[in-house]
Every structure is written in C-alpha cells, then in structure tokens.
Design a protein around this motif. Structure first.
Motif, PDB file in Angstrom:
ATOM      1  N   VAL A   1      -5.316   7.413  -5.298  1.00 30.78           N
ATOM      2  CA  VAL A   1      -4.594   6.789  -4.185  1.00 30.78           C
ATOM      3  C   VAL A   1      -5.518   6.014  -3.254  1.00 30.78           C
ATOM      4  N   ASP A   2      -6.617   6.583  -2.808  1.00 29.75           N
ATOM      5  CA  ASP A   2      -7.482   5.902  -1.835  1.00 29.75           C
ATOM      6  C   ASP A   2      -8.007   4.574  -2.376  1.00 29.75           C
ATOM      7  N   ASP A   3      -8.535   4.581  -3.594  1.00 31.19           N
ATOM      8  CA  ASP A   3      -9.060   3.351  -4.181  1.00 31.19           C
ATOM      9  C   ASP A   3      -7.939   2.340  -4.411  1.00 31.19           C
TER      10      ASP A   3
ATOM     11  N   GLN B   1      -5.156   2.042  -2.807  1.00 29.65           N
ATOM     12  CA  GLN B   1      -4.721   1.504  -1.516  1.00 29.65           C
ATOM     13  C   GLN B   1      -5.624   0.358  -1.070  1.00 29.65           C
ATOM     14  N   LEU B   2      -6.940   0.565  -1.171  1.00 28.18           N
ATOM     15  CA  LEU B   2      -7.871  -0.492  -0.768  1.00 28.18           C
ATOM     16  C   LEU B   2      -7.713  -1.737  -1.639  1.00 28.18           C
TER      17      LEU B   2
ATOM     18  N   ASP C   1      -2.836  11.484  -7.557  1.00 26.16           N
ATOM     19  CA  ASP C   1      -3.285  11.506  -6.165  1.00 26.16           C
ATOM     20  C   ASP C   1      -4.757  11.128  -6.020  1.00 26.16           C
TER      21      ASP C   1
ATOM     22  N   THR D   1       1.118   3.852  -3.196  1.00 24.36           N
ATOM     23  CA  THR D   1       0.792   5.254  -2.922  1.00 24.36           C
ATOM     24  C   THR D   1       1.901   6.172  -3.417  1.00 24.36           C
TER      25      THR D   1
ATOM     26  N   ARG E   1       1.493   8.914  -6.472  1.00 21.60           N
ATOM     27  CA  ARG E   1       1.754  10.337  -6.205  1.00 21.60           C
ATOM     28  C   ARG E   1       2.882  10.858  -7.083  1.00 21.60           C
TER      29      ARG E   1
ATOM     30  N   ARG F   1       0.841  -1.208   0.000  1.00 21.57           N
ATOM     31  CA  ARG F   1       0.000   0.000   0.000  1.00 21.57           C
ATOM     32  C   ARG F   1       0.874   1.256   0.000  1.00 21.57           C
TER      33      ARG F   1
ATOM     34  N   THR G   1      -4.288  -3.524  -0.976  1.00 14.81           N
ATOM     35  CA  THR G   1      -4.337  -4.125   0.358  1.00 14.81           C
ATOM     36  C   THR G   1      -5.128  -5.423   0.320  1.00 14.81           C
TER      37      THR G   1
END
Length: 142
Positions: free
Chosen positions: A49-51, A53-54, A46, A37, A41, A33, A57
């Motif tokens: 990044v959230d999607d 990361q999930l 950016d 990220t 970046r 993760r 993971t």
C-alpha cells in the motif's frame, strides 16, 4: 463428485483488475490513492500500500499538471507475482525524469517511481499514452 473434491474450485486464471477514471483536478491524486489503497487491501496486499500510494499519486499528479487531458484513467491489475499500476491520459508526450543535478522541489517524482518499482515505463498510443509501474507481490528467499 462428492465430498471435498466437489467443493474445490479452480484458481482464477485471469488477473484481477480494478480501474476508474478521474477528472484532471487537484483532488484526482488523492482520490486515486484512496481507491488503489482500498483495492490492494481487498486483495490482501497491505504490504504494498505505501509504495503504491506514492506511485499512483505521482503518476496521476503528473497527468494533472503536465497534460491537458479531460480524463485520467487508473487501473491496478493483480498478476501471480506482481501488481501493475497504469495511468492513462490523452497527451502523447512521454514522461522523462529530470536530470538529478537539476532537481529541486519539483521533478523528483519519476526518480521516486523508479526507486520504488520493480520496473516501470510508458507507451504512446494514437489517443494518448499510458505510464505503468510494477511492484512484486512475492518475497524472494535468500
């Protein structure tokens, strides 16, 4: 050639790619993760990044929990209109989401991957498998 035309360079035609490998330990998902990220970046993505990361993971955690692999590979490739996250391991068993009615605390991960991605899938190889997920990098205008 002189002036501005001499300084122009052709845009890269090959996709940009990042890859790394991880030991199948409890720390692998967080390390993957972190690396994904940093990669996104660096590419100026950016917003993804959230999607991402999930997704990474979940896919790496599945490899840690459900396989006996010695190494988990993770790559992110930047294409003109999407990124592709790929997780590889040495198990030839393809992932299958659990039925929604049977879901409890565990088993929701692939449904989450399905909801967050443009598309995802898996492919079996002689030496194992890869599970991949794509996220669109361009916004569609109405």
């Amino acid at each position: 050639m002189t002036g501005a035309l001499a300084d122009e360079r052709a845009a890269p035609t090959e996709p940009q790619r990042y890859s790394d490998g991880y030991s199948p330990r409890d720390t692998a998902p967080s390390r993957a993760r972190r690396d994904v990220t940093l990669c996104l970046r660096t590419w100026g993505l950016d917003a993804l990044v959230d999607d991402a990361q999930l997704i990474v993971t979940e896919l790496v955690a599945n490899a840690v929990q459900h396989t006996r692999t010695r190494r988990i590979g993770v790559s992110v490739t930047l294409h003109p209109d999407h990124i592709r996250i790929v997780v590889t391991d040495t198990s030839r068993t393809l992932p299958a989401p659990t039925p929604a009615a049977a879901e409890a605390e565990a088993g929701r991960g692939l449904h989450l991957v399905d909801q967050l991605t443009t598309r995802w899938g898996s492919k079996r190889f002689r030496t194992g498998k890869q599970v991949w997920a794509e996220l669109t990098t361009i916004k569609l205008t109405p």
